[in-house]
Every structure is written in structure tokens, then in C-alpha cells.
Design an enzyme around this catalytic site. Structure first.
Site, PDB file in Angstrom:
ATOM      1  N   ASP A   1     -14.508  -1.464   2.797  1.00  0.00           N
ATOM      2  CA  ASP A   1     -13.633  -1.564   3.977  1.00  0.00           C
ATOM      3  C   ASP A   1     -14.238  -1.054   5.165  1.00  0.00           C
ATOM      4  OD1 ASP A   1     -11.800  -1.219   5.763  1.00  0.00           O
ATOM      5  OD2 ASP A   1     -10.210   0.115   4.592  1.00  0.00           O
TER       6      ASP A   1
ATOM      7  N   SER B   1       0.768  -1.341   0.160  1.00  0.00           N
ATOM      8  CA  SER B   1       0.037   0.034  -0.138  1.00  0.00           C
ATOM      9  C   SER B   1       0.881   1.153   0.181  1.00  0.00           C
ATOM     10  CB  SER B   1      -1.026  -0.103   1.272  1.00  0.00           C
ATOM     11  OG  SER B   1      -1.538   1.203   1.175  1.00  0.00           O
TER      12      SER B   1
ATOM     13  N   LYS C   1     -10.432  -6.285   7.813  1.00  0.00           N
ATOM     14  CA  LYS C   1      -9.647  -6.083   8.820  1.00  0.00           C
ATOM     15  C   LYS C   1      -9.937  -6.529  10.052  1.00  0.00           C
ATOM     16  CE  LYS C   1      -8.066  -1.928   6.390  1.00  0.00           C
ATOM     17  NZ  LYS C   1      -8.086  -0.408   6.395  1.00  0.00           N
TER      18      LYS C   1
ATOM     19  N   ASP D   1      -7.345   2.913  -3.462  1.00  0.00           N
ATOM     20  CA  ASP D   1      -8.078   3.136  -2.193  1.00  0.00           C
ATOM     21  C   ASP D   1      -8.336   4.675  -1.959  1.00  0.00           C
ATOM     22  OD1 ASP D   1      -8.912   2.919   0.351  1.00  0.00           O
ATOM     23  OD2 ASP D   1      -7.090   2.090   1.233  1.00  0.00           O
TER      24      ASP D   1
ATOM     25  N   LYS E   1      -2.996   5.088  -2.738  1.00  0.00           N
ATOM     26  CA  LYS E   1      -4.234   5.994  -2.321  1.00  0.00           C
ATOM     27  C   LYS E   1      -4.715   6.949  -3.198  1.00  0.00           C
ATOM     28  CE  LYS E   1      -4.120   4.223   1.903  1.00  0.00           C
ATOM     29  NZ  LYS E   1      -5.362   3.374   2.431  1.00  0.00           N
TER      30      LYS E   1
ATOM     31  N   LYS F   1      -1.249  -1.129  -4.294  1.00  0.00           N
ATOM     32  CA  LYS F   1      -2.481  -0.394  -3.934  1.00  0.00           C
ATOM     33  C   LYS F   1      -2.032   1.081  -3.761  1.00  0.00           C
ATOM     34  CE  LYS F   1      -4.603  -0.200   0.348  1.00  0.00           C
ATOM     35  NZ  LYS F   1      -5.405  -0.505   1.348  1.00  0.00           N
TER      36      LYS F   1
ATOM     37  N   GLU G   1     -11.396   0.792  -3.854  1.00  0.00           N
ATOM     38  CA  GLU G   1     -11.770   0.586  -2.152  1.00  0.00           C
ATOM     39  C   GLU G   1     -12.260   1.903  -1.758  1.00  0.00           C
ATOM     40  OE1 GLU G   1      -9.632  -0.899   1.904  1.00  0.00           O
ATOM     41  OE2 GLU G   1      -8.452  -0.701   0.099  1.00  0.00           O
TER      42      GLU G   1
ATOM     43  N   GLY H   1      -4.622  -3.594   6.165  1.00  0.00           N
ATOM     44  CA  GLY H   1      -3.381  -3.401   7.095  1.00  0.00           C
ATOM     45  C   GLY H   1      -3.771  -2.145   7.842  1.00  0.00           C
TER      46      GLY H   1
END
Length: 370
Positions: free
Chosen positions: A239, A136, A263, A189, A164, A162, A214, A291
Site C-alpha cells: 500500500d 475495513s 489508492k 492490515d 487492522k 479487513k 497489507e 479507502g
């Protein structure tokens, strides 16, 4: 199992590199380390994933400490615990506070597995002996820095990238990544950064063959995501919206997502994680393990849950050296060719580094079971 006492420790550990998302930047990690000691002389360990500020969810380190001290630990001491699945039932009368519940339940699971002389993965029903690892990457200060980071991580063997995103750091960055790396497994994400007004804008992502986007909408939304998913070819992964197996059921029935990020801390523990995993497997909805910048103990729990069969996509459980100068476990979590090998020792499979834990501890309290 018979609990002798529970020890809560507030630790602070510095991140090797700042981590930026649409909701803020983290430079270090405060967290609560839970140790459950049994009368047999063994200890089980877990972490709370809450941070100092309520920006991911409403929980914080301080609220977790209060909830565990004043409400949840007394619940654990109401009677014997034959199996960790009992814990979530005992906590049922207390609303929310999923991170706090998960930390205590996770330590009970670790203790149970150690007493049974089983790896935690096996105690949970896991079959894999290794798990795929994704990476990530937080928001960078330039597109070039992002591309350099991705190239570095691909060379290290990570199986999925991944990144952001947020408004004004989304379509163009994804386009640039795809131009440079046309065949990698890539996901975005959003950390709740968009609204229904952005549907047409988000449709532009369909061009770039993403594994998923996400949590584009609000942290507590399921319904509006169903409207977006009906307009996107790109799978939505939920999520923050998923806290219970009932949330997952509703999201699947509404068509709000095609993938779920599991998670452990967000859903209140390993028992609820297993229930969500099983429901998603029944409906052919893949899951993967997200995570929360966990230190080694929390990372070990993530490794264990990822051995369940429907964790079919690479998770965010990167090795210790990606985050910390020195982790709080021995040996540290390592990766080889994009895989983490699952430890076969009892419990989480790693031992806490007590000397380092003592150095990092800001506050500690012991709760005897009278």
C-alpha cells in the site's frame, strides 16, 4: 476544456464512529474539496485525501492547500488541457505531493467526463456495472467487540473483512476471528507496524488462510518486503510503498508482493492509477481499491476506478451511511447485497450537496484563470 476558475474548500465532517489503526485514531475528517469550473458552465469535483497530521504520509491538509494554491494551480493555467492525461505531465517537475496532485487531476477527469457526456467509469475504460464491497474494521477495545462487529457486517452483505493489526493485537485476534468465521474472506492490515525482526512472528499468520497481509513493513520499503514474502505463504499486499508505476514495477520484479492496493490519492491521480493497473494486469498481480475515509466525492472516484478489469478483489469503498450521518453528495452511495451499482450519469455520477458543503466549509478560496 477551458477552465474558468478553481475553488478550494476546506471542509470538516464528523465520523459516525472513531476509526483506530496502528498509527492513531480519527474522530472526524478534515479535507479539501476541489471544484474546477469550465467556461462551458460545468464543474468537476474531487477530494484531497490528506488529513491534518502527517501520519499516513508526509502530506497534510495545510501542505495540500499550499501546494495547490502556489504551485499546482498555476501549472494548470499554463495552457489548454485537451485531456486529463496532460495534467500529470504538467505536474511532473514538482516532486511528490501526490495527494495534492490527485485532487486537482481528479476534478479535471470529472469535468472532462461531464463535457463528454460520459460516466467517469466509462471515460477511464471501465466495464463493470457493479463493484464488490469489503469492509475495513479498526482496532477494537476487545476481541468480543471485534467479533460482534464482523458478524454485523457479514449480515449486511460485505464480501470481505479487513482488520487492522499491530504487535500484541495480531495472531490471537486473527485466530479468534477464524475460529468464529472459518470461511470468510479475511485480510489483515498492519499499517507498517512490523520489522524484519518479526518475520518468525508473522509466519504464524500462514495458518489462518488470509487473503493477504497489507503493508507489514515501513511505508517507504520495497526491498525488505521481498525478504518477508519469500518466507510467507500468505500474500503480501503493498500500500504505502507504491506511489508510481515504477514503484509497482520494482516491487513485482523483486517479489515484494503478490497484490497491490491502489489508492488514487496515494499515487497522484487517476492517470497513474490506470498505468499501475495495466502493469499489474500484465504481470497477473491483482489490485483492489483502498479507502482513505473519503466523503462522497472521493468515494465516487473510487467506484469509477474499480470498474477497471484487474480490480478483482473487493475494495474498501463502503456506502456513505457507514461513515457519515449525511454525506456531501446526492444521492448517497448505497450498497445492496455486498455490491455498489455504478452510476451511469455523466462524470462521477453523483451531485454535490451544495447546501451541506457550505455548512461544512471552514475556508474557501477562488483562483480565476486570467
Amino acid at each position: 476544456m477551458e477552465i474558468k476558475q478553481i475553488i478550494l474548500r476546506h471542509l470538516k465532517i464528523e465520523l459516525l464512529n472513531p476509526f483506530t489503526t496502528s498509527v492513531g485514531t480519527e474522530y472526524d475528517k478534515d479535507f479539501i474539496l476541489v471544484e474546477v469550473q469550465s467556461k462551458s458552465g460545468l464543474s468537476g469535483w474531487a477530494e484531497s485525501v490528506s488529513i491534518l497530521h502527517p501520519i499516513y504520509n508526509e502530506e497534510t491538509v495545510q501542505t495540500n492547500w499550499h501546494m495547490m494554491s502556489d504551485h499546482l494551480i498555476p501549472k494548470l493555467y499554463e495552457g489548454p488541457i485537451e485531456h486529463p492525461d496532460v495534467v500529470s505531465d504538467r505536474f511532473r517537475s514538482i516532486r511528490g505531493n501526490f495527494n495534492a496532485k490527485s485532487a486537482l487531476e481528479g476534478a479535471i477527469w470529472d469535468l472532462y467526463a461531464r463535457e463528454q457526456d460520459l460516466p467517469l467509469a466509462k471515460a477511464l475504460g471501465g466495464k463493470k456495472d457493479k463493484i464488490e464491497v469489503g469492509i475495513s474494521i479498526g482496532i477494537q477495545n476487545s476481541v468480543r467487540n471485534m467479533l460482534v462487529q464482523i458478524e454485523k457486517y457479514l449480515e449486511e452483505g460485505y464480501k470481505r473483512v479487513k482488520v487492522k493489526i499491530k504487535p500484541e493485537w495480531d495472531i490471537e485476534i486473527i485466530k479468534a476471528i477464524r475460529n468464529e468465521f472459518p470461511h470468510i474472506q479475511l485480510m489483515a492490515d498492519a499499517n507498517c507496524a512490523y520489522t524484519l525482526d518479526d518475520i518468525e512472528h508473522l509466519q504464524a499468520l500462514d495458518e489462518y488462510d488470509l487473503m493477504m497481509i497489507e503493508q507489514p513493513f515501513e511505508h517507504d520499503d520495497i526491498y525488505d518486503h521481498s525478504k518477508l514474502q519469500s518466507k510467507l505463504k500468505t500474500p503480501i499486499c503493498l500500500d504505502e510503498s507504491i506511489h508510481t508505476v515504477e514503484d509497482a514495477r520494482k516491487a513485482i520484479e523483486l517479489g515484494s508482493c503478490k497484490i497491490i492496493n491502489l489508492k488514487i490519492g496515494r499515487v497522484g491521480g487517476l492517470t497513474e492509477s490506470k498505468k499501475i493497473h495495466d502493469l499489474c494486469k500484465q504481470h497477473e498481480v491483482p489490485v483492489w481499491c483502498g479507502g482513505m475515509l473519503e466523503a462522497g466525492v472521493g468515494r465516487a472516484h473510487n467506484i469509477a476506478i474499480t470498474t477497471l478489469s484487474n480490480f478483482s478483489l473487493p475494495g474498501d469503498t463502503a456506502p456513505s451511511s457507514h461513515y457519515w450521518k449525511q454525506d456531501i453528495i446526492e444521492p448517497e452511495v448505497t450498497m445492496k447485497n455486498g455490491f455498489i451499482h455504478v452510476p451511469n450519469r455523466p462524470g462521477i455520477g453523483y451531485e454535490p450537496n451544495q447546501k451541506l458543503i457550505d455548512e461544512l466549509t471552514l475556508q474557501q478560496k477562488v483562483f480565476p484563470n486570467h
